[in-house]
Design a protein around this motif. Structure first.
Motif, mmCIF file in Angstrom:
data_model
loop_
_atom_site.group_PDB
_atom_site.id
_atom_site.type_symbol
_atom_site.label_atom_id
_atom_site.label_comp_id
_atom_site.label_asym_id
_atom_site.label_seq_id
_atom_site.Cartn_x
_atom_site.Cartn_y
_atom_site.Cartn_z
ATOM 1 N N ASN A 1 1.032 -1.469 0.036
ATOM 2 C CA ASN A 1 -0.083 -0.076 -0.139
ATOM 3 C C ASN A 1 0.936 1.095 0.000
ATOM 4 O O ASN A 1 1.519 1.117 0.312
ATOM 5 C CB ASN A 1 -1.103 0.172 0.858
ATOM 6 C CG ASN A 1 -2.114 -1.167 0.846
ATOM 7 O OD1 ASN A 1 -3.023 -1.191 0.238
ATOM 8 N ND2 ASN A 1 -1.757 -2.415 1.871
ATOM 9 N N PRO A 2 -0.055 2.649 -0.519
ATOM 10 C CA PRO A 2 0.743 3.521 -0.577
ATOM 11 C C PRO A 2 1.146 4.126 1.084
ATOM 12 O O PRO A 2 0.804 4.080 1.639
ATOM 13 C CB PRO A 2 0.167 5.086 -0.943
ATOM 14 C CG PRO A 2 -0.879 3.712 -1.975
ATOM 15 C CD PRO A 2 -0.820 2.396 -1.261
ATOM 16 N N ILE A 3 2.860 4.429 1.098
ATOM 17 C CA ILE A 3 3.218 4.755 2.319
ATOM 18 C C ILE A 3 1.909 6.644 2.672
ATOM 19 O O ILE A 3 2.037 7.451 2.248
ATOM 20 C CB ILE A 3 4.953 5.911 2.195
ATOM 21 C CG1 ILE A 3 5.533 4.748 1.884
ATOM 22 C CG2 ILE A 3 5.052 6.493 3.318
ATOM 23 C CD1 ILE A 3 6.699 4.932 1.215
ATOM 24 N N ALA A 4 1.652 6.507 3.740
ATOM 25 C CA ALA A 4 0.771 7.531 4.620
ATOM 26 C C ALA A 4 1.047 8.774 4.671
ATOM 27 O O ALA A 4 1.889 8.615 5.846
ATOM 28 C CB ALA A 4 -0.400 6.953 4.880
ATOM 29 N N ILE A 5 0.455 9.444 4.623
ATOM 30 C CA ILE A 5 0.894 10.850 5.561
ATOM 31 C C ILE A 5 -0.159 11.190 6.305
ATOM 32 O O ILE A 5 -1.072 11.290 6.326
ATOM 33 C CB ILE A 5 1.491 11.982 4.910
ATOM 34 C CG1 ILE A 5 1.935 12.207 3.301
ATOM 35 C CG2 ILE A 5 1.317 13.554 5.664
ATOM 36 C CD1 ILE A 5 2.121 12.752 2.197
ATOM 37 N N GLN A 6 1.131 11.318 7.874
ATOM 38 C CA GLN A 6 0.196 11.354 8.892
ATOM 39 C C GLN A 6 0.669 13.273 9.428
ATOM 40 O O GLN A 6 1.495 13.349 9.168
ATOM 41 C CB GLN A 6 0.475 9.743 9.798
ATOM 42 C CG GLN A 6 -0.223 10.914 11.468
ATOM 43 C CD GLN A 6 -0.487 9.288 11.822
ATOM 44 O OE1 GLN A 6 -0.181 8.505 11.450
ATOM 45 N NE2 GLN A 6 -0.348 9.300 13.244
ATOM 46 N N SER A 7 -0.615 12.967 10.449
ATOM 47 C CA SER A 7 -0.648 14.653 11.034
ATOM 48 C C SER A 7 -0.860 14.437 12.132
ATOM 49 O O SER A 7 -1.586 13.674 12.714
ATOM 50 C CB SER A 7 -0.495 15.948 10.456
ATOM 51 O OG SER A 7 -0.253 17.054 10.678
ATOM 52 N N LEU B 1 5.984 -0.136 10.117
ATOM 53 C CA LEU B 1 5.995 0.980 10.863
ATOM 54 C C LEU B 1 5.361 2.428 10.172
ATOM 55 O O LEU B 1 5.447 2.996 9.648
ATOM 56 C CB LEU B 1 7.658 0.843 10.252
ATOM 57 C CG LEU B 1 8.700 -0.002 11.312
ATOM 58 C CD1 LEU B 1 10.074 -0.395 10.194
ATOM 59 C CD2 LEU B 1 8.282 -0.117 12.396
ATOM 60 N N HIS B 2 5.644 3.017 11.659
ATOM 61 C CA HIS B 2 4.991 4.433 11.281
ATOM 62 C C HIS B 2 6.626 5.349 11.794
ATOM 63 O O HIS B 2 6.779 5.677 12.814
ATOM 64 C CB HIS B 2 4.266 5.075 12.058
ATOM 65 C CG HIS B 2 4.060 6.438 12.640
ATOM 66 N ND1 HIS B 2 3.417 7.275 11.151
ATOM 67 C CD2 HIS B 2 3.943 7.461 13.743
ATOM 68 C CE1 HIS B 2 3.568 8.134 11.547
ATOM 69 N NE2 HIS B 2 3.875 8.935 13.131
ATOM 70 N N LEU B 3 6.754 6.737 10.838
ATOM 71 C CA LEU B 3 8.378 7.095 10.697
ATOM 72 C C LEU B 3 7.807 8.158 11.114
ATOM 73 O O LEU B 3 7.122 9.260 11.213
ATOM 74 C CB LEU B 3 8.919 7.354 9.443
ATOM 75 C CG LEU B 3 9.543 5.657 8.523
ATOM 76 C CD1 LEU B 3 10.302 5.316 7.446
ATOM 77 C CD2 LEU B 3 10.083 4.479 9.641
ATOM 78 N N GLY B 4 8.915 8.397 11.932
ATOM 79 C CA GLY B 4 8.930 10.632 12.484
ATOM 80 C C GLY B 4 9.935 10.654 13.431
ATOM 81 O O GLY B 4 11.131 9.735 13.951
ATOM 82 N N ILE B 5 10.980 12.130 13.859
ATOM 83 C CA ILE B 5 12.054 12.417 13.802
ATOM 84 C C ILE B 5 11.057 13.218 14.708
ATOM 85 O O ILE B 5 10.590 13.857 14.617
ATOM 86 C CB ILE B 5 12.961 13.060 14.026
ATOM 87 C CG1 ILE B 5 13.529 12.100 11.883
ATOM 88 C CG2 ILE B 5 14.418 13.311 13.973
ATOM 89 C CD1 ILE B 5 14.170 11.000 12.867
ATOM 90 N N THR B 6 11.039 12.876 16.055
ATOM 91 C CA THR B 6 10.442 13.351 17.260
ATOM 92 C C THR B 6 11.372 14.987 17.702
ATOM 93 O O THR B 6 12.271 14.799 17.790
ATOM 94 C CB THR B 6 10.078 12.598 18.480
ATOM 95 O OG1 THR B 6 9.060 13.220 18.906
ATOM 96 C CG2 THR B 6 10.975 12.481 19.402
ATOM 97 N N GLU B 7 10.345 15.412 18.090
ATOM 98 C CA GLU B 7 11.186 16.960 18.576
ATOM 99 C C GLU B 7 12.099 18.055 17.906
ATOM 100 O O GLU B 7 13.124 18.390 18.188
ATOM 101 C CB GLU B 7 11.599 16.900 20.618
ATOM 102 C CG GLU B 7 10.675 16.323 21.101
ATOM 103 C CD GLU B 7 10.741 15.142 21.682
ATOM 104 O OE1 GLU B 7 11.792 14.497 22.140
ATOM 105 O OE2 GLU B 7 10.277 14.813 22.216
ATOM 106 N N LEU C 1 4.394 8.230 7.067
ATOM 107 C CA LEU C 1 5.519 9.366 8.278
ATOM 108 C C LEU C 1 4.966 10.170 8.697
ATOM 109 O O LEU C 1 3.647 10.734 8.174
ATOM 110 C CB LEU C 1 6.408 9.468 7.150
ATOM 111 C CG LEU C 1 5.745 10.037 5.944
ATOM 112 C CD1 LEU C 1 6.252 11.462 5.909
ATOM 113 C CD2 LEU C 1 6.382 9.641 4.886
ATOM 114 N N ARG C 2 5.426 10.734 9.805
ATOM 115 C CA ARG C 2 4.958 11.955 9.785
ATOM 116 C C ARG C 2 5.902 13.039 10.429
ATOM 117 O O ARG C 2 6.923 13.119 10.404
ATOM 118 C CB ARG C 2 3.796 12.100 11.840
ATOM 119 C CG ARG C 2 4.005 13.952 12.165
ATOM 120 C CD ARG C 2 3.210 13.703 13.390
ATOM 121 N NE ARG C 2 2.886 14.924 13.966
ATOM 122 C CZ ARG C 2 3.176 15.587 14.981
ATOM 123 N NH1 ARG C 2 3.018 14.696 16.022
ATOM 124 N NH2 ARG C 2 2.807 16.767 14.953
#
Length: 354
Positions: free
Chosen positions: A21-27, A199-205, A232-233
Motif C-alpha cells: 500500500n502507498p506510504i501514508a502521510i500523517q499529522s 512502521l510509522h516513521l518520524g523524528i520527534t521534537e 510517516l509524520r
C-alpha cells in the motif's frame, strides 16, 4: 533504493498501510480537541493539503467524548493519542475513532489492557505502540546507566507488543522515535530485523520548520530509501499544514509519493553572478502561487541560459532568465520571450492551461 520491506497489512479506517500500500502521510492537530469546531476546521485544511491520517490528543474524558463530533465533520481516519487512562481509550473507540496510539505498559492495569484489546478486536481498530527515546521505562534505562539506546527502544517495543500479543491482539503499528537522526535510524533498523509490523516513521521534537525539514528528510528519507516505513509524520513546531508539505516533498524527492493530491515540483537554480533578473523574488512568488495547484507537473525557474535549457528538457514548463527578461519553454522548446515584469503572470497563466 532497496526493495520495500513487506509487513503485515493494517487497516486504519479507509486507509490500508503496510504490504504494497502507498506510504501514508500523517499529522497531528494542535487545537484543543475538546473544541470540536476548531479541530474539525484544522483537519479539513490538512485533508485538502494531502494528509491521509490525523491524530488528536485525548487528555481527558471531555476530549474523548469530542471524538464523535470530530468524526462527523472529517473524511480521513482519526487516531486518538492516549496515555495512562485506559478508560479514555474505551470511550474513544465507542465514539468511532479509527486507531489508538497507546503504550500498553503505561495505560493502566492488565485488566484495562484486556478491555482495550477486546473492544479493539471487535471493532477492528489497530493500535500503534509509540516508543519514544525521551520516555523509556526506568527499568530499561537502568540497564545502561540511565542512558537511552536503540537496543532499549527495541526492548520497550517488545514489552508493549508482548502485552498485546498475550491478550491475543496483533493488529499493531509501531514507531521508534527520537530527536537524534542516527539514533532513530538505528532503532527502526534493529526493530525491523525482529518484527514484520508496519512502521510509522518520524523524528520527534525535530524543531521549527527548517530544523525539522532537514532532520526529517535525512532520517525518514534514509529509512524509506532502505525499504522501511509505511506511514510517516514530519513533526514541526508550528502549523501542521507545513508537516504535510514537507512530507509530500520527502516522498516526491524519492519517487514514493502516491497521494490523491497531485504534486507540483518546482526546480530553481541557486543564482550566481550571471543572473540578471530578480530570480529569488520570482521563484519565491511562483512557489507560493503553486501551493494550491493540484497538478502533477514539473516547473523550472532558472536564472540564465547555462542550465536553463538543459533543465527545461526535464521540466514540463519553465523560464530561463536573460538581461531583464526571460524565455518561456515547454518540454525544452522555447515558446516566447517575456519581459521581467510579466514572467510570473504569463507562467502562471500557462500552468493553469495545462
Amino acid at each position: 533504493m532497496e526493495k520495500r520491506r513487506k509487513t503485515k497489512v493494517v487497516q486504519i479506517g479507509s486507509v490500508a498501510i503496510g504490504g504494497d500500500n502507498p506510504i501514508a502521510i500523517q499529522s497531528m492537530t494542535n487545537t484543543d480537541t475538546r473544541n470540536i469546531e476548531s479541530t474539525v476546521s484544522q483537519i479539513i485544511g490538512l485533508e485538502i493539503s494531502g494528509c491521509d491520517i490525523v491524530r488528536v490528543a485525548v487528555p481527558d474524558q471531555e476530549a474523548a467524548n469530542a471524538i464523535a463530533g470530530i468524526k462527523k465533520g472529517i473524511h480521513i481516519p482519526l487516531v486518538a493519542d492516549i496515555h495512562f487512562d485506559y478508560q479514555l481509550a474505551l470511550t474513544a473507540m465507542e465514539n468511532g475513532v479509527d486507531k489508538l496510539r497507546i503504550n500498553p505498559g503505561n495505560i493502566g492495569s492488565a485488566n484495562g489492557v484486556r478491555e482495550i484489546v477486546a473492544m479493539a478486536t471487535e471493532r477492528k481498530i489497530p493500535i500503534r505502540i509509540g516508543v519514544n527515546a525521551g520516555s523509556l521505562e526506568k527499568e530499561i534505562l537502568a540497564k545502561n546507566n540511565g542512558v537511552a539506546t536503540p537496543a532499549g527502544m527495541v526492548a520497550s517495543a517488545q514489552k508493549h507488543i508482548q502485552l498485546l500479543e498475550e491478550a491475543g491482539f496483533d493488529n499493531i503499528v509501531v514507531s521508534m522515535k527520537a530527536s537524534d537522526v542516527r539514533f532513530t535510524i538505528a532503532s527502526y533498523e534493529s526493530f525491523a530485523k525482529e518484527y514484520d509490523y508496519p512502521l510509522h516513521l518520524g523524528i520527534t521534537e525535530a524543531g521549527i520548520l527548517r530544523s525539522s525539514a532537514v532532520k526529517s528528510a535525512m532520517g525518514i528519507g534514509y529509512l524509506l530509501l532502505n525499504g522501511l516505513g509505511d506511514t510517516l509524520r514530519v513533526s514541526i513546531t508550528g502549523d501542521p499544514l507545513e508537516e504535510i508539505e514537507v512530507a509530500r516533498d520527502i516522498l516526491s524527492a524519492i519517487g514514493r509519493y502516491e497521494g490523491k493530491r497531485k504534486k507540483v515540483e518546482v526546480i530553481s537554480c541557486p543564482t550566481c553572478g550571471r543572473t540578471e533578473i530578480d530570480l529569488i523574488g520570482i521563484a519565491t512568488e511562483i512557489n507560493e502561487r503553486l501551493r494550491g495547484v493540484d497538478k502533477n507537473i514539473k516547473v523550472a525557474v532558472m536564472g540564465c541560459i547555462v542550465n536553463g535549457p538543459g533543465e527545461g528538457r526535464a521540466a514540463d514548463i519553465g523560464i530561463a532568465g536573460g538581461k531583464n527578461k526571460a524565455v518561456l519553454f515547454k518540454k525544452g522548446e522555447i515558446i516566447r520571450s517575456l519581459k521581467e515584469d510579466e514572467i510570473i503572470s504569463v507562467l502562471m497563466e500557462e500552468i493553469n492551461k495545462m
